[in-house]
Design a protein around this motif. Structure first.
Motif, PDB file in Angstrom:
ATOM      1  N   LYS A  19     -18.652  43.284   4.014  1.00  0.00           N
ATOM      2  CA  LYS A  19     -18.535  43.645   5.424  1.00  0.00           C
ATOM      3  C   LYS A  19     -19.553  42.947   6.319  1.00  0.00           C
ATOM      4  CE  LYS A  19     -16.453  48.122   4.541  1.00  0.00           C
ATOM      5  NZ  LYS A  19     -16.624  49.569   4.569  1.00  0.00           N
ATOM      6  N   ALA A  20     -20.619  42.424   5.745  1.00  0.00           N
ATOM      7  CA  ALA A  20     -21.664  41.787   6.550  1.00  0.00           C
ATOM      8  C   ALA A  20     -21.098  40.541   7.239  1.00  0.00           C
ATOM      9  CB  ALA A  20     -22.842  41.408   5.668  1.00  0.00           C
ATOM     10  N   PRO A  21     -21.368  40.353   8.521  1.00  0.00           N
ATOM     11  CA  PRO A  21     -20.869  39.171   9.211  1.00  0.00           C
ATOM     12  C   PRO A  21     -21.527  37.882   8.709  1.00  0.00           C
ATOM     13  CG  PRO A  21     -22.292  40.440  10.646  1.00  0.00           C
ATOM     14  CD  PRO A  21     -22.101  41.247   9.398  1.00  0.00           C
ATOM     15  N   TYR A  22     -22.693  38.011   8.167  1.00  0.00           N
ATOM     16  CA  TYR A  22     -23.357  36.894   7.503  1.00  0.00           C
ATOM     17  C   TYR A  22     -24.252  37.456   6.407  1.00  0.00           C
ATOM     18  CZ  TYR A  22     -27.299  38.184  10.450  1.00  0.00           C
ATOM     19  OH  TYR A  22     -28.283  38.894  11.076  1.00  0.00           O
ATOM     20  N   ILE A  23     -24.582  36.610   5.466  1.00  0.00           N
ATOM     21  CA  ILE A  23     -25.457  36.972   4.351  1.00  0.00           C
ATOM     22  C   ILE A  23     -26.591  35.961   4.344  1.00  0.00           C
ATOM     23  CG2 ILE A  23     -25.628  37.144   1.834  1.00  0.00           C
ATOM     24  CD1 ILE A  23     -22.597  37.861   1.849  1.00  0.00           C
ATOM     25  N   THR A  24     -27.800  36.449   4.235  1.00  0.00           N
ATOM     26  CA  THR A  24     -28.930  35.529   4.137  1.00  0.00           C
ATOM     27  C   THR A  24     -28.995  35.005   2.716  1.00  0.00           C
ATOM     28  OG1 THR A  24     -30.129  36.668   5.894  1.00  0.00           O
ATOM     29  CG2 THR A  24     -31.417  35.259   4.417  1.00  0.00           C
ATOM     30  N   VAL A  25     -28.958  33.687   2.597  1.00  0.00           N
ATOM     31  CA  VAL A  25     -29.084  33.027   1.306  1.00  0.00           C
ATOM     32  C   VAL A  25     -30.493  32.449   1.238  1.00  0.00           C
ATOM     33  CG1 VAL A  25     -28.185  31.223  -0.219  1.00  0.00           C
ATOM     34  CG2 VAL A  25     -26.621  32.486   1.288  1.00  0.00           C
ATOM     35  N   SER A  26     -31.253  32.927   0.278  1.00  0.00           N
ATOM     36  CA  SER A  26     -32.634  32.464   0.107  1.00  0.00           C
ATOM     37  C   SER A  26     -32.733  31.607  -1.140  1.00  0.00           C
ATOM     38  CB  SER A  26     -33.586  33.654  -0.004  1.00  0.00           C
ATOM     39  OG  SER A  26     -33.535  34.426   1.178  1.00  0.00           O
ATOM     40  N   MET A  27     -33.522  30.559  -1.024  1.00  0.00           N
ATOM     41  CA  MET A  27     -33.718  29.616  -2.123  1.00  0.00           C
ATOM     42  C   MET A  27     -35.170  29.156  -2.081  1.00  0.00           C
ATOM     43  SD  MET A  27     -31.303  26.796  -0.258  1.00  0.00           S
ATOM     44  CE  MET A  27     -30.217  28.023   0.445  1.00  0.00           C
ATOM     45  N   THR A  28     -35.572  28.338  -3.041  1.00  0.00           N
ATOM     46  CA  THR A  28     -36.962  27.904  -3.122  1.00  0.00           C
ATOM     47  C   THR A  28     -37.034  26.389  -3.259  1.00  0.00           C
ATOM     48  OG1 THR A  28     -37.454  29.969  -4.271  1.00  0.00           O
ATOM     49  CG2 THR A  28     -39.159  28.276  -4.309  1.00  0.00           C
ATOM     50  N   GLU A  29     -37.833  25.782  -2.377  1.00  0.00           N
ATOM     51  CA  GLU A  29     -38.046  24.339  -2.468  1.00  0.00           C
ATOM     52  C   GLU A  29     -38.867  24.015  -3.713  1.00  0.00           C
ATOM     53  OE1 GLU A  29     -38.864  22.112   1.149  1.00  0.00           O
ATOM     54  OE2 GLU A  29     -38.662  23.980   2.269  1.00  0.00           O
ATOM     55  N   GLU A  30     -38.895  22.736  -4.076  1.00  0.00           N
ATOM     56  CA  GLU A  30     -39.627  22.292  -5.277  1.00  0.00           C
ATOM     57  C   GLU A  30     -41.086  22.713  -5.267  1.00  0.00           C
ATOM     58  OE1 GLU A  30     -38.558  18.416  -7.698  1.00  0.00           O
ATOM     59  OE2 GLU A  30     -38.606  18.012  -5.532  1.00  0.00           O
TER      60      GLU A  30
END
Length: 171
Positions: A19-30
């Motif tokens: 239902k969320a209009p957007y989802i925060t996608v978190s990742m990690t740089e090198e």
């Protein structure tokens, strides 16, 4: 989870993600620097999400080196005054999930994912889908996120009597 009384089921968490209009996608740089951004995702089965983007950019560079991601979403977020004690608080529904991201390689899967994204966010404009695909497929990347564990949901919500709804109480 610190307040286990607010934990909700994986199925409930999936509903929040859906239902969320957007989802925060978190990742990690090198170098360990965190990088998160809100994206419009669609879920196609119990473990698979998709998003689309340009063929190049920071998120794709990061994901090619470290495909591990965290998804988070919040819905029904409402600042309020606690009905029993007058404290400032927040009612919310939230979900978090972990997975791995992979760039989709086949046109067939890209088109299916883009169709699912369009059906979720622009269902009244599906008549333009084929034309859009013909124009943009070659310059569009699609990323598949496969969940590596069930999502976790959390909620703070009051009933009509001002009681906090604890441990998966539904009404």
């Amino acid at each position: 989870m610190r307040k286990e009384s607010r934990e909700m089921s994986a199925e409930w968490a999936m509903e929040v993600l859906d239902k969320a209009p957007y989802i925060t996608v978190s990742m990690t740089e090198e170098d360990g620097t965190p990088y998160g951004l809100p994206l419009s995702l669609v879920r196609t089965d119990e473990k698979t999400f998709y998003f689309h983007c340009a063929l190049e950019g920071k998120k794709l560079d990061i994901l090619q080196k470290n495909p591990r991601v965290c998804l988070s979403a919040v819905t029904k977020c409402k600042p309020t005054v606690g009905p029993k004690d007058g404290s400032f608080t927040l009612e919310f529904k939230s979900a978090i999930a972990f997975g791995t991201a992979e760039i989709v390689e086949t046109d067939e899967e890209k088109i299916a994912a883009l169709r699912a994204i369009c059906e979720r966010f622009l269902p009244k404009h599906m008549d333009a889908f084929e034309t859009s695909i013909a124009r943009s497929l070659s310059r569009t990347a699609v990323v598949r996120i496969h969940l590596t564990e069930p999502p976790v949901g959390k909620r703070k919500q009051y009933d009509d009597n001002g009681e906090e709804m604890k441990w998966q109480r539904m009404e």
